[in-house]
Design an enzyme around this catalytic site. Sequence first.
Site, PDB file in Angstrom:
ATOM      1  N   LYS A 150       0.885  -1.067   0.073  1.00 22.41           N
ATOM      2  CA  LYS A 150      -0.190   0.003  -0.006  1.00 22.41           C
ATOM      3  C   LYS A 150       0.965   1.281  -0.030  1.00 22.41           C
ATOM      4  CE  LYS A 150      -4.198  -2.051   0.654  1.00 22.41           C
ATOM      5  NZ  LYS A 150      -5.476  -1.598   0.070  1.00 22.41           N
ATOM      6  N   ASP A 180      -0.147  -0.511  -4.682  1.00 23.40           N
ATOM      7  CA  ASP A 180      -1.559  -0.045  -4.544  1.00 23.40           C
ATOM      8  C   ASP A 180      -1.774   1.275  -3.961  1.00 23.40           C
ATOM      9  OD1 ASP A 180      -4.344   0.608  -4.454  1.00 23.40           O
ATOM     10  OD2 ASP A 180      -4.397  -1.481  -3.387  1.00 23.40           O
ATOM     11  N   ASP A 231      -9.260  -0.765  -9.770  1.00 24.32           N
ATOM     12  CA  ASP A 231     -10.054  -1.459  -8.507  1.00 24.32           C
ATOM     13  C   ASP A 231     -11.245  -0.702  -8.231  1.00 24.32           C
ATOM     14  OD1 ASP A 231     -10.702  -2.748  -6.275  1.00 24.32           O
ATOM     15  OD2 ASP A 231      -8.692  -2.301  -5.097  1.00 24.32           O
ATOM     16  N   LYS A 258     -13.228  -7.572  -6.560  1.00 18.34           N
ATOM     17  CA  LYS A 258     -13.640  -7.936  -5.088  1.00 18.34           C
ATOM     18  C   LYS A 258     -15.204  -8.394  -5.199  1.00 18.34           C
ATOM     19  CE  LYS A 258     -10.272  -4.771  -2.707  1.00 18.34           C
ATOM     20  NZ  LYS A 258      -9.771  -4.168  -3.811  1.00 18.34           N
TER      21      LYS A 258
END
Length: 345
Positions: A150, A180, A231, A258
Amino acid sequence: MLTASYHKYILNFKQASGTSRGVLKTKETWFIVLKRSGKKGIGECGLFRGLSVDDVPNYEEKLKWVCKNINLGFGILANELVAFPSIQFGLETAFKSLESENKFELFPSEFTKSKASIDINGLIWMGSESFMKQQVKDKISDGFKCIKMKIGAIDFQKEINLIKSIRQEFSAKDIELRVDANGAFKKEEALEKLKLLSDFDLHSIEQPIKQGQTEAMAKLCETTPLPIALDEELIGVFSVTKKQELLQTINPQYIILKPSLVGGFKGSDKWIKTAENNNIGWWITSALESNIGLNAIAQYTFTKQSNLPQGLGTGALFTNNFDSPLQVKNGTLQYNNNLKWKFNL
């Protein structure tokens, strides 16, 4: 007679976990429990506050309505839940669970028989430079071949220094590195930052700029020196036509699915088909569900036979998760049938 009930549950992180959207200490989730003729089915509605499109004031009211009207069947209910993808996911899982011989074996496979595993990435949370570096070392020693960092919350130069130090010690052959940004970069500075990141042989970057900036993201994907994975951009895109329009307009290198955020397995299937029709790669990740939701996502993911590492290593993040056969070992997610489920709902 089919009956349904719902239950709220708060997952507690073992340690506060940092993202560019803030620090997470708890994660709210909900469960749907179905009962019929002595059998029970369970599904997790993985609501993600601040991220899910169905983070709305009447969320619990919708769950009540679903339970009250459960005998309408999954098909009719799912059509009424288009704007509530996490409830779609929980309901779809609950019906699969009810109909299966073993309520936790939703997609029987070599994975659920403990004969095959799923390659996953190790997740590196934001924090101080030393904290992040220690996580990287721990993941590598744990056998991970792919790690995901991250970025976007601490000073960018410190993040660059950290990535540089990792690459000085571990080449791309040693460890695949994904980053990310969770939409943290401003669109005016994104390309320059991607150029700097591309010096370190990264696999990809997730969501460099905030979703909803279609034109800017399309331009970025066209000119980027580093593969981009969408995403958050996929959240709230419901119809197949809109999915096609989005992917054809932006033309990313990858998309990340997701199931809790895109309408369960059926929603994920639609995204995968659309991506493959446009020569776009994909992988699947969990969205901080409990082991009940993670179990469902992992079993589904295995059936898709992707050759990329998946983002499914989140089961050990919480102090009060449910005991399950899911086990992370040597950079893979495994289903160990010697371990048993333990939960109270």
